[in-house]
Scaffold this motif. Sequence first.
Motif, PDB file in Angstrom:
ATOM      1  N   VAL A 186       0.842  -1.206   0.000  1.00  0.00           N
ATOM      2  CA  VAL A 186       0.000   0.000   0.000  1.00  0.00           C
ATOM      3  C   VAL A 186       0.876   1.255   0.000  1.00  0.00           C
ATOM      4  O   VAL A 186       0.643   2.187  -0.763  1.00  0.00           O
ATOM      5  CB  VAL A 186      -0.947   0.031   1.235  1.00  0.00           C
ATOM      6  N   LEU A 187       1.912   1.247   0.845  1.00  0.00           N
ATOM      7  CA  LEU A 187       2.778   2.426   0.945  1.00  0.00           C
ATOM      8  C   LEU A 187       3.529   2.683  -0.369  1.00  0.00           C
ATOM      9  O   LEU A 187       3.593   3.817  -0.846  1.00  0.00           O
ATOM     10  CB  LEU A 187       3.772   2.261   2.100  1.00  0.00           C
ATOM     11  N   VAL A 188       4.067   1.622  -0.955  1.00  0.00           N
ATOM     12  CA  VAL A 188       4.815   1.781  -2.205  1.00  0.00           C
ATOM     13  C   VAL A 188       3.915   2.371  -3.293  1.00  0.00           C
ATOM     14  O   VAL A 188       4.272   3.342  -3.961  1.00  0.00           O
ATOM     15  CB  VAL A 188       5.394   0.417  -2.681  1.00  0.00           C
ATOM     16  N   LEU A 189       2.711   1.791  -3.431  1.00  0.00           N
ATOM     17  CA  LEU A 189       1.821   2.275  -4.481  1.00  0.00           C
ATOM     18  C   LEU A 189       1.333   3.691  -4.185  1.00  0.00           C
ATOM     19  O   LEU A 189       1.220   4.513  -5.097  1.00  0.00           O
ATOM     20  CB  LEU A 189       0.640   1.314  -4.656  1.00  0.00           C
ATOM     21  N   SER A 190       1.051   3.995  -2.908  1.00  0.00           N
ATOM     22  CA  SER A 190       0.595   5.351  -2.574  1.00  0.00           C
ATOM     23  C   SER A 190       1.669   6.378  -2.880  1.00  0.00           C
ATOM     24  O   SER A 190       1.388   7.459  -3.390  1.00  0.00           O
ATOM     25  CB  SER A 190       0.242   5.464  -1.088  1.00  0.00           C
ATOM     26  N   ALA A 191       2.916   6.033  -2.533  1.00  0.00           N
ATOM     27  CA  ALA A 191       4.002   7.001  -2.702  1.00  0.00           C
ATOM     28  C   ALA A 191       4.396   7.162  -4.167  1.00  0.00           C
ATOM     29  O   ALA A 191       4.794   8.241  -4.596  1.00  0.00           O
ATOM     30  CB  ALA A 191       5.207   6.572  -1.870  1.00  0.00           C
ATOM     31  N   LEU A 192       4.291   6.081  -4.931  1.00  0.00           N
ATOM     32  CA  LEU A 192       4.813   6.131  -6.304  1.00  0.00           C
ATOM     33  C   LEU A 192       3.745   6.297  -7.383  1.00  0.00           C
ATOM     34  O   LEU A 192       4.044   6.724  -8.493  1.00  0.00           O
ATOM     35  CB  LEU A 192       5.592   4.828  -6.609  1.00  0.00           C
ATOM     36  N   ALA A 193       2.499   5.910  -7.061  1.00  0.00           N
ATOM     37  CA  ALA A 193       1.548   5.804  -8.167  1.00  0.00           C
ATOM     38  C   ALA A 193       0.157   6.337  -7.867  1.00  0.00           C
ATOM     39  O   ALA A 193      -0.799   5.987  -8.562  1.00  0.00           O
ATOM     40  CB  ALA A 193       1.456   4.336  -8.586  1.00  0.00           C
ATOM     41  N   LYS A 194       0.021   7.188  -6.848  1.00  0.00           N
ATOM     42  CA  LYS A 194      -1.318   7.705  -6.542  1.00  0.00           C
ATOM     43  C   LYS A 194      -1.885   8.445  -7.747  1.00  0.00           C
ATOM     44  O   LYS A 194      -1.224   9.281  -8.347  1.00  0.00           O
ATOM     45  CB  LYS A 194      -1.235   8.643  -5.337  1.00  0.00           C
ATOM     46  N   GLU A 195      -3.120   8.087  -8.076  1.00  0.00           N
ATOM     47  CA  GLU A 195      -3.829   8.677  -9.226  1.00  0.00           C
ATOM     48  C   GLU A 195      -3.135   8.462 -10.559  1.00  0.00           C
ATOM     49  O   GLU A 195      -3.442   9.120 -11.549  1.00  0.00           O
ATOM     50  CB  GLU A 195      -4.115  10.165  -8.987  1.00  0.00           C
ATOM     51  N   GLY A 217      15.248  -1.108  -2.221  1.00  0.00           N
ATOM     52  CA  GLY A 217      15.354  -0.665  -3.601  1.00  0.00           C
ATOM     53  C   GLY A 217      16.147   0.614  -3.748  1.00  0.00           C
ATOM     54  O   GLY A 217      16.987   0.941  -2.902  1.00  0.00           O
ATOM     55  N   LYS A 218      15.833   1.358  -4.838  1.00  0.00           N
ATOM     56  CA  LYS A 218      16.564   2.580  -5.151  1.00  0.00           C
ATOM     57  C   LYS A 218      16.261   3.659  -4.117  1.00  0.00           C
ATOM     58  O   LYS A 218      15.113   3.859  -3.722  1.00  0.00           O
ATOM     59  CB  LYS A 218      16.141   3.077  -6.546  1.00  0.00           C
ATOM     60  N   LYS A 219      17.324   4.363  -3.720  1.00  0.00           N
ATOM     61  CA  LYS A 219      17.197   5.367  -2.676  1.00  0.00           C
ATOM     62  C   LYS A 219      16.149   6.429  -3.013  1.00  0.00           C
ATOM     63  O   LYS A 219      15.361   6.843  -2.167  1.00  0.00           O
ATOM     64  CB  LYS A 219      18.567   6.019  -2.441  1.00  0.00           C
ATOM     65  N   LYS A 220      16.151   6.830  -4.294  1.00  0.00           N
ATOM     66  CA  LYS A 220      15.232   7.879  -4.742  1.00  0.00           C
ATOM     67  C   LYS A 220      13.774   7.525  -4.365  1.00  0.00           C
ATOM     68  O   LYS A 220      13.015   8.355  -3.880  1.00  0.00           O
ATOM     69  CB  LYS A 220      15.390   8.007  -6.262  1.00  0.00           C
ATOM     70  N   TYR A 221      13.393   6.264  -4.572  1.00  0.00           N
ATOM     71  CA  TYR A 221      12.021   5.839  -4.279  1.00  0.00           C
ATOM     72  C   TYR A 221      11.794   5.608  -2.781  1.00  0.00           C
ATOM     73  O   TYR A 221      10.756   5.978  -2.241  1.00  0.00           O
ATOM     74  CB  TYR A 221      11.686   4.555  -5.054  1.00  0.00           C
ATOM     75  N   ILE A 222      12.775   4.980  -2.127  1.00  0.00           N
ATOM     76  CA  ILE A 222      12.613   4.710  -0.685  1.00  0.00           C
ATOM     77  C   ILE A 222      12.462   6.034   0.073  1.00  0.00           C
ATOM     78  O   ILE A 222      11.668   6.135   1.006  1.00  0.00           O
ATOM     79  CB  ILE A 222      13.820   3.891  -0.140  1.00  0.00           C
ATOM     80  N   ASP A 223      13.216   7.071  -0.372  1.00  0.00           N
ATOM     81  CA  ASP A 223      13.098   8.385   0.271  1.00  0.00           C
ATOM     82  C   ASP A 223      11.675   8.938   0.154  1.00  0.00           C
ATOM     83  O   ASP A 223      11.155   9.547   1.091  1.00  0.00           O
ATOM     84  CB  ASP A 223      14.092   9.384  -0.350  1.00  0.00           C
ATOM     85  N   MET A 224      11.042   8.709  -1.008  1.00  0.00           N
ATOM     86  CA  MET A 224       9.661   9.183  -1.188  1.00  0.00           C
ATOM     87  C   MET A 224       8.734   8.500  -0.177  1.00  0.00           C
ATOM     88  O   MET A 224       7.811   9.110   0.357  1.00  0.00           O
ATOM     89  CB  MET A 224       9.168   8.888  -2.608  1.00  0.00           C
ATOM     90  N   MET A 225       8.998   7.217   0.085  1.00  0.00           N
ATOM     91  CA  MET A 225       8.143   6.473   1.033  1.00  0.00           C
ATOM     92  C   MET A 225       8.397   6.908   2.473  1.00  0.00           C
ATOM     93  O   MET A 225       7.487   7.006   3.274  1.00  0.00           O
ATOM     94  CB  MET A 225       8.395   4.980   0.909  1.00  0.00           C
ATOM     95  N   LYS A 226       9.694   7.157   2.772  1.00  0.00           N
ATOM     96  CA  LYS A 226      10.023   7.577   4.135  1.00  0.00           C
ATOM     97  C   LYS A 226       9.277   8.856   4.491  1.00  0.00           C
ATOM     98  O   LYS A 226       8.863   9.048   5.626  1.00  0.00           O
ATOM     99  CB  LYS A 226      11.531   7.804   4.270  1.00  0.00           C
TER     100      LYS A 226
END
Length: 468
Positions: A159-168, A308-317
């Motif tokens: 849920v967190l990965v999809l919310s952070a990376l792909a909302k809407e 995974g890649k820092k760029k994406y993990i930072d978005m989730m953090k």
Amino acid sequence: MNSNIYSRIPKVDQIIENEKIKSMLEINSRELVIESIREELDDIRKIISKGDITLEDLDNRINKIYDNVTLRVQNTMSPKFKRVINCTGVVIHTNLGRSLINEEVMKYVSNIATKYSNLEFDLETGARGSRYSHLEDIIKKITGAEAALVVNNNAAAVVLVLSALAKEKEVVVSRGELVEIGGSFRIPDVMEQSGAKLVDVGTTNKTHIWDYERAIGEETAALLKVHTSNYRILGFTSSISLDELVELGKKKEVAVIEDLGSGVLIDLSKYGLEYEPTVQDSINSGVDVVTFSGDKLLGGPQAGIIVGKKKYIDMMKKHPLNRALRIDKFTIATLEGTLRFYLDEDKAIENIPTLRMLTTSINDIEIKANKLLHQIKNCIKDKLDIQVVDEFSQVGGGSLPLEKIPTKCIMISSDHISVTSLERKLRENEIPIITRLYKDRLYMDLRTIDETEFEIIIDGIKSALQNI
Ligand SMILES: *Cc1c(COP(=O)(O)O)cnc(C)c1O
């Protein structure tokens, strides 16, 4: 007549003068004991009001008041969540607590939990620190990932990965991977919760790379690969490898996410199990984000690990949901303690109960089975027909669904007693003993039974036989 009957019931004041009740009052609160007496008396009044009890039966029931009140008090005070003996042979048994934690790890956790700790305190600078830092380095070291984050469980991780990376935005998934993982975890529902739009491609049995390619457009945020942990589609099938998906993701500049489910960190095919892709394999293939469970094949506490890649993990953090899904100090300590074993593969296999049970040799299991067989035979004489038989254990937890690991079971049948009653009595034992019943035979798989549990099993069988 009726009111006469009611007058046979002693009053609360009389009851508390009884010796048994007095000794209950010494170790329990007065409120609790009185409440239990009232409940007991209410039950008796209900029986009388139904009108189908003889005077003799009623007096017997009344004589039992003191014992029944004692049982009620003891029942209220005893924990409802308790240790059981798993004789089912299902190693990662979701209903029986999934993964067992190493006892040394629990000592470490106990020290952290019962004392103050540096949970969010940087010991070098003396300033506020991050609770995630304790885990991130070791996860990076083991998996080879650039960054890591841990949340409450793998469902939360997705849920967190999809919310952070792909909302809407759109997320492309193969129709063959729109799975339901026990309970109510369904990939399409999870995606809806996260606000991502599901674009399903291909068919149930076949999905090609051009299916994904054609689906990618302006709105596409990610390609998602879901490991079909708990089932396989066999026969005329094809799916896309992670490598191909990563290549496509790079070409089209969209993120590639993999929900691995189980999260194996060791290639278990070396130990005779079916090959299950490891987290390291996924990271090596260049995937952007991988999620997996802490308490399935990894053998740790309930947790959802995102690497995974820092760029994406930072978005989730930074995502607000992360705060809602955050793990507590028990999880951090238990996971850190468990992961430490993975720095040396042999130590992991030896010390992580899930891995140790899955890799125990059939010889060792047979030796254990014969030992238990003799011990049981010694104390039950001829009441039961009991022997050691060949059977199969299961990995469980929706992992390796086709894997049937050869094992040895104690099989019990009987012409004298009902094996179904035996199964129930064992289940009702003070330390419940959970066995498998199949065609009037009771099975106990030695793969998930520890030798230190033999005594409990033998005592359980003895007392069950006395009460059948
Ligand atoms: C088990 C599983 C989940 C859910 O993981 P939990 O840690 O139980 O929340 C999600 N996806 C896959 C593929 C799984 O196998």
